[in-house]
Motif scaffolding. Structure first.
Motif, mmCIF file in Angstrom:
data_model
loop_
_atom_site.group_PDB
_atom_site.id
_atom_site.type_symbol
_atom_site.label_atom_id
_atom_site.label_comp_id
_atom_site.label_asym_id
_atom_site.label_seq_id
_atom_site.Cartn_x
_atom_site.Cartn_y
_atom_site.Cartn_z
ATOM 1 N N GLU A 1 0.830 -1.207 0.000
ATOM 2 C CA GLU A 1 0.000 0.000 0.000
ATOM 3 C C GLU A 1 0.867 1.260 0.000
ATOM 4 O OE1 GLU A 1 -0.296 -2.527 2.064
ATOM 5 O OE2 GLU A 1 -2.202 -3.433 1.438
ATOM 6 N N GLU A 2 1.960 1.193 0.746
ATOM 7 C CA GLU A 2 2.863 2.342 0.831
ATOM 8 C C GLU A 2 3.543 2.590 -0.516
ATOM 9 O OE1 GLU A 2 6.608 3.902 3.608
ATOM 10 O OE2 GLU A 2 5.918 1.817 3.748
ATOM 11 N N LYS A 3 3.939 1.511 -1.182
ATOM 12 C CA LYS A 3 4.561 1.635 -2.501
ATOM 13 C C LYS A 3 3.607 2.311 -3.482
ATOM 14 C CE LYS A 3 7.624 -2.425 -2.304
ATOM 15 N NZ LYS A 3 8.889 -1.802 -2.748
ATOM 16 N N LEU A 4 2.380 1.791 -3.533
ATOM 17 C CA LEU A 4 1.387 2.342 -4.460
ATOM 18 C C LEU A 4 1.098 3.810 -4.165
ATOM 19 C CD1 LEU A 4 -1.197 -0.575 -4.811
ATOM 20 C CD2 LEU A 4 0.270 0.362 -6.601
ATOM 21 N N ALA B 1 7.325 6.628 -12.885
ATOM 22 C CA ALA B 1 6.203 6.254 -12.009
ATOM 23 C C ALA B 1 5.333 5.199 -12.689
ATOM 24 C CB ALA B 1 5.376 7.481 -11.655
ATOM 25 N N TYR B 2 5.040 5.420 -13.966
ATOM 26 C CA TYR B 2 4.235 4.435 -14.703
ATOM 27 C C TYR B 2 4.987 3.115 -14.859
ATOM 28 C CZ TYR B 2 0.755 7.977 -15.896
ATOM 29 O OH TYR B 2 -0.232 8.924 -15.827
ATOM 30 N N GLU B 3 6.277 3.202 -15.120
ATOM 31 C CA GLU B 3 7.069 1.980 -15.249
ATOM 32 C C GLU B 3 7.070 1.201 -13.932
ATOM 33 O OE1 GLU B 3 11.465 1.127 -16.932
ATOM 34 O OE2 GLU B 3 11.385 1.875 -14.882
ATOM 35 N N SER B 4 7.206 1.919 -12.829
ATOM 36 C CA SER B 4 7.223 1.263 -11.514
ATOM 37 C C SER B 4 5.871 0.639 -11.190
ATOM 38 C CB SER B 4 7.620 2.274 -10.430
ATOM 39 O OG SER B 4 8.920 2.766 -10.666
ATOM 40 N N LEU B 5 4.796 1.325 -11.553
ATOM 41 C CA LEU B 5 3.457 0.754 -11.353
ATOM 42 C C LEU B 5 3.284 -0.511 -12.194
ATOM 43 C CD1 LEU B 5 1.288 3.998 -11.287
ATOM 44 C CD2 LEU B 5 1.343 2.263 -9.485
ATOM 45 N N ASP C 1 -2.585 -7.641 -17.324
ATOM 46 C CA ASP C 1 -3.305 -6.643 -18.128
ATOM 47 C C ASP C 1 -3.057 -5.231 -17.599
ATOM 48 O OD1 ASP C 1 -4.298 -8.566 -19.798
ATOM 49 O OD2 ASP C 1 -6.173 -8.823 -18.695
ATOM 50 N N LYS C 2 -3.102 -5.103 -16.282
ATOM 51 C CA LYS C 2 -2.864 -3.802 -15.667
ATOM 52 C C LYS C 2 -1.419 -3.358 -15.910
ATOM 53 C CE LYS C 2 -5.025 -1.650 -11.670
ATOM 54 N NZ LYS C 2 -5.464 -1.812 -10.274
ATOM 55 N N ALA C 3 -0.516 -4.321 -15.825
ATOM 56 C CA ALA C 3 0.899 -4.011 -16.050
ATOM 57 C C ALA C 3 1.114 -3.482 -17.465
ATOM 58 C CB ALA C 3 1.753 -5.255 -15.816
ATOM 59 N N LEU C 4 0.502 -4.141 -18.441
ATOM 60 C CA LEU C 4 0.665 -3.708 -19.835
ATOM 61 C C LEU C 4 0.062 -2.323 -20.053
ATOM 62 C CD1 LEU C 4 -0.031 -7.052 -21.735
ATOM 63 C CD2 LEU C 4 2.163 -5.908 -21.411
ATOM 64 N N MET C 5 -1.029 -2.040 -19.361
ATOM 65 C CA MET C 5 -1.641 -0.711 -19.461
ATOM 66 C C MET C 5 -0.660 0.359 -18.973
ATOM 67 S SD MET C 5 -4.888 0.839 -17.356
ATOM 68 C CE MET C 5 -3.899 1.018 -15.864
ATOM 69 N N TYR C 6 -0.003 0.075 -17.843
ATOM 70 C CA TYR C 6 0.959 1.041 -17.301
ATOM 71 C C TYR C 6 2.213 1.137 -18.171
ATOM 72 C CZ TYR C 6 -1.624 1.784 -12.943
ATOM 73 O OH TYR C 6 -2.565 2.150 -12.019
ATOM 74 N N PHE C 7 2.619 0.024 -18.765
ATOM 75 C CA PHE C 7 3.763 0.085 -19.681
ATOM 76 C C PHE C 7 3.440 0.983 -20.877
ATOM 77 C CE2 PHE C 7 5.473 -4.109 -17.978
ATOM 78 C CZ PHE C 7 6.617 -3.534 -17.439
#
Length: 473
Positions: free
Chosen positions: A386-389, A405-409, A420-426
């Motif tokens: 939670e702290e990371k996010l 920030a997006y890469e880290s997410l 799927d969420k990871a690819l969206m952030y990438f």
């Protein structure tokens, strides 16, 4: 088959191929495992004969008959690496499958994976920039940092606030006086910031070829040209440092015009850094610091690359010396967030996360708009999810175009199997990438994620077929 294997061991590869093909013709087509092994052995012999394409095709036959043929997949990956081009994606898929099957890969295979990913991602960058018709400018914070790296910019001689930045961009976009060098330079600079290298070079060439142009304008144009050429060298996945000279000659020309301009040495140091020539980067940054004393940003970069050079040489004593110098630099420049950021990043590399977190907190107090600082804390110092996010999203509150920030997410979601969420952030990271290096890094992880997901799906199917359950993917 035995004759073929014996010939292979005796390094009589052509005879080995002959006997193995004969064995394949005689083998019952229902004996998939045996036939798969014959094809694999044939591929190995073809490889030794440097018949790469045929070796690859025999690997395909082996894997087609036996999906979990580990040796055939590994050999196919190695051959695909040599064949390059479109074959690299198959190599990456095979290595990801091996990773799932074996849990722990040897160093050589890990290095192969890294090499393949670098080549795929660099090719993707080239394709991305050619196909992306209209690129947007990075965040205002990034642009201000970009101009701050020029101590003698011919058009901007003071710190930029948001209003001034807006005016600079509006004036450059609205001006129709394409023959005026000042207008050309600012338009070219904006194209550089958008990674529109072709457009930028076209504009910069008009300045550098104008013999009557003001020296400061010409020098700045040469710096930008050299920087672009270095980026192009990087995109082309060219490991030949000789070809980097095509970029460095523009810095040499700039030095001929004004050898007291620190900006030339600073930006050339960045070119040396992307080619991991940290020792040369250090030399240039020392020159910067001598020409512009008491510039904490130059000092920070000097110490960053001094540490990288020491790390490259595996010189622990030199690394400790850099850390000591960073402490002195902080005492000398207590209001420099740049010094603190470099200090924190180096402490992370030394695995001193607790002290690094304290350093980043101090840096944030000095420069709360630097989104990277929140990302550093979230990525390396925070222990709870939670702290990371929270820190990653906090970074985006200050800079909604923060690539890291997006890469880290994306990497966070990847670790939690949310592909799927990871690819969206990438994809968001790609949109916000400020440099070709950022873009390449995003593609590196994105392509790894795609290959890993595809390999995982096949691996699960194979486990079910074998009536076994994978313990962990």
């Amino acid at each position: 088959m035995k004759k073929g294997n014996d010939c292979y061991r005796e390094k009589r590869y052509e005879e080995a191929v002959f006997h193995l093909i004969e064995a394949a013709n005689l083998c019952p087509k229902t004996h998939n495992d045996l036939l798969s092994d014959i094809y694999y052995n044939t591929a190995a012999a073809k490889k030794m004969l440097k018949q790469w394409q045929q070796a690859y095709e025999y690997c395909n036959l082996a894997v087609h008959l036996k999906q979990n043929h580990i040796n055939a997949r590994l050999l196919r990956a190695k051959i695909a690496d040599r064949l390059s081009g479109d074959y690299l994606k198959q190599a990456l898929f095979d290595i990801c499958y091996l990773q799932l099957s074996q849990k722990q890969m040897d160093t050589a295979t890990n290095e192969l994976k890294g090499r393949v990913l670098v080549r795929i991602s660099k090719a993707k960058v080239d394709e991305y920039f050619k196909s992306c018709e209209q690129k947007s400018l990075p965040s205002a914070y990034y642009i201000k940092r970009f101009f701050a790296n020029f101590t003698r910019h011919p058009l901007i001689n003071s710190a930029i606030d948001d209003d001034k930045l807006t005016k600079i961009i509006d004036d450059a976009n609205s001006s129709k006086d394409f023959n005026k060098p000042e207008v050309l330079l600012m338009k070219a600079t904006l194209e550089v910031l958008k990674n529109n290298f072709f457009n930028a070079l076209t504009l910069l060439r008009k300045i550098t070829e104008d013999l009557k142009c003001d020296t400061d304008l010409t020098v700045n144009a040469l710096i930008l040209t050299g920087t672009i050429k270095a980026m192009q060298w990087f995109i082309e996945a060219d490991s030949n440092l000789t070809n980097l000279k095509n970029a460095l000659i523009f810095f040499d020309k700039a030095i001929e015009l004004d050898n007291k301009n620190a900006d030339i040495y600073f930006h050339r140091s960045q070119c040396f850094a992307i080619s991991t020539q940290f020792d040369k980067a250090v030399v240039d940054l020392k020159k910067c610091c001598s020409l512009v004393p008491n510039n904490p940003s130059f000092v920070a970069e000097l110490l960053r690359y001094s540490f990288n050079a020491a790390k490259q040489l595996k010189d622990d004593e030199a690394k400790e010396d850099v850390i000591t110098e960073l402490k002195h630099a902080y005492c000398k420049y207590p209001k420099s967030a740049d010094i603190l950021e470099v200090y924190g990043v180096i402490l992370i590399q030394q695995h001193d996360y607790e002290t690094a977190d304290e350093i980043f907190e101090l840096a944030i107090k000095l420069d709360k708009n630097n989104a990277d600082l929140y990302v550093h804390r979230g990525k390396w110092c925070a222990t709870e999810k939670e702290e990371k996010l929270k820190l990653f999203h906090q970074a985006l509150e200050y800079d909604d175009k923060c690539y890291v920030a997006y890469e880290s997410l994306a990497l966070f979601e990847l670790e939690n199997n949310n592909h799927d969420k990871a690819l969206m952030y990438f994809d968001k990271a790609l949109e916000c990438s400020c440099t070709v290096i950022d873009c390449q890094q995003a593609f590196y992880w994105r392509e790894a994620a795609i290959a890993n997901r595809a390999a995982s799906e096949l691996f699960v199917v194979e486990c079910i077929r074998a009536k076994t359950t994978p313990t962990q993917l």
